[in-house]
Write a protein that holds these residues in place. Structure first.
Motif, mmCIF file in Angstrom:
data_model
loop_
_atom_site.group_PDB
_atom_site.id
_atom_site.type_symbol
_atom_site.label_atom_id
_atom_site.label_comp_id
_atom_site.label_asym_id
_atom_site.label_seq_id
_atom_site.Cartn_x
_atom_site.Cartn_y
_atom_site.Cartn_z
ATOM 1 N N HIS A 1 0.823 -1.210 0.000
ATOM 2 C CA HIS A 1 0.000 0.000 0.000
ATOM 3 C C HIS A 1 0.859 1.263 0.000
ATOM 4 O O HIS A 1 0.506 2.254 -0.637
ATOM 5 N N THR A 2 1.972 1.227 0.693
ATOM 6 C CA THR A 2 2.873 2.380 0.719
ATOM 7 C C THR A 2 3.446 2.656 -0.663
ATOM 8 O O THR A 2 3.478 3.800 -1.121
ATOM 9 N N VAL A 3 3.883 1.603 -1.345
ATOM 10 C CA VAL A 3 4.473 1.775 -2.677
ATOM 11 C C VAL A 3 3.414 2.244 -3.678
ATOM 12 O O VAL A 3 3.653 3.176 -4.455
ATOM 13 N N VAL A 4 2.242 1.634 -3.644
ATOM 14 C CA VAL A 4 1.175 2.034 -4.563
ATOM 15 C C VAL A 4 0.777 3.489 -4.310
ATOM 16 O O VAL A 4 0.622 4.275 -5.253
ATOM 17 N N SER A 5 0.652 3.872 -3.065
ATOM 18 C CA SER A 5 0.316 5.260 -2.735
ATOM 19 C C SER A 5 1.371 6.223 -3.253
ATOM 20 O O SER A 5 1.047 7.289 -3.784
ATOM 21 N N ALA A 6 2.624 5.855 -3.099
ATOM 22 C CA ALA A 6 3.717 6.710 -3.589
ATOM 23 C C ALA A 6 3.671 6.837 -5.108
ATOM 24 O O ALA A 6 3.877 7.923 -5.657
ATOM 25 N N ILE A 7 3.394 5.724 -5.793
ATOM 26 C CA ILE A 7 3.306 5.755 -7.255
ATOM 27 C C ILE A 7 2.151 6.648 -7.693
ATOM 28 O O ILE A 7 2.299 7.478 -8.591
ATOM 29 N N GLN B 1 0.711 9.087 -5.973
ATOM 30 C CA GLN B 1 1.024 10.475 -5.642
ATOM 31 C C GLN B 1 2.022 11.065 -6.626
ATOM 32 O O GLN B 1 1.882 12.203 -7.055
ATOM 33 N N ASP B 2 3.025 10.282 -7.002
ATOM 34 C CA ASP B 2 4.012 10.752 -7.970
ATOM 35 C C ASP B 2 3.338 11.056 -9.304
ATOM 36 O O ASP B 2 3.623 12.061 -9.938
ATOM 37 N N ARG B 3 2.443 10.197 -9.714
ATOM 38 C CA ARG B 3 1.714 10.389 -10.983
ATOM 39 C C ARG B 3 0.856 11.648 -10.915
ATOM 40 O O ARG B 3 0.814 12.423 -11.867
ATOM 41 N N ILE B 4 0.189 11.860 -9.781
ATOM 42 C CA ILE B 4 -0.630 13.058 -9.607
ATOM 43 C C ILE B 4 0.248 14.298 -9.676
ATOM 44 O O ILE B 4 -0.097 15.283 -10.336
#
Length: 79
Positions: free
Chosen positions: A37-43, A45-48
């Motif tokens: 979940h941490t990695v997916v959230s970071a990805i 957020q980075d995309r946003i």
């Protein structure tokens, strides 16, 4: 191990490392879920952030275009 960043091997190693680090606090599945979940959230957020930056650049280009166009029109009208 495959040295490609964000390859399957990379994530396998990262998951195993997280499991090892958190073995006294969480079960392996809890640790894997947290990491996932941490990695997916970071990805996401980075995309946003990247999308926001692109939108900002396009808006700036549009504003600059309109400004220069107006300057040219004014110069032409004065002649």
């Amino acid at each position: 191990m495959n040295s490609d960043l964000f390859s399957i091997d990379y994530f396998k190693q990262a998951l195993r490392l997280q499991i090892e680090k958190n073995s006294d606090v969480f079960t392996p599945v809890q640790t894997m879920n947290s990491y996932y979940h941490t990695v997916v959230s970071a990805i996401i957020q980075d995309r946003i952030n990247k999308n926001f930056e692109l939108i900002r650049r396009i808006r700036n280009l549009e504003a600059a275009y309109k400004s220069v166009k107006n300057e040219i029109i004014q110069q032409q009208q004065q002649q």
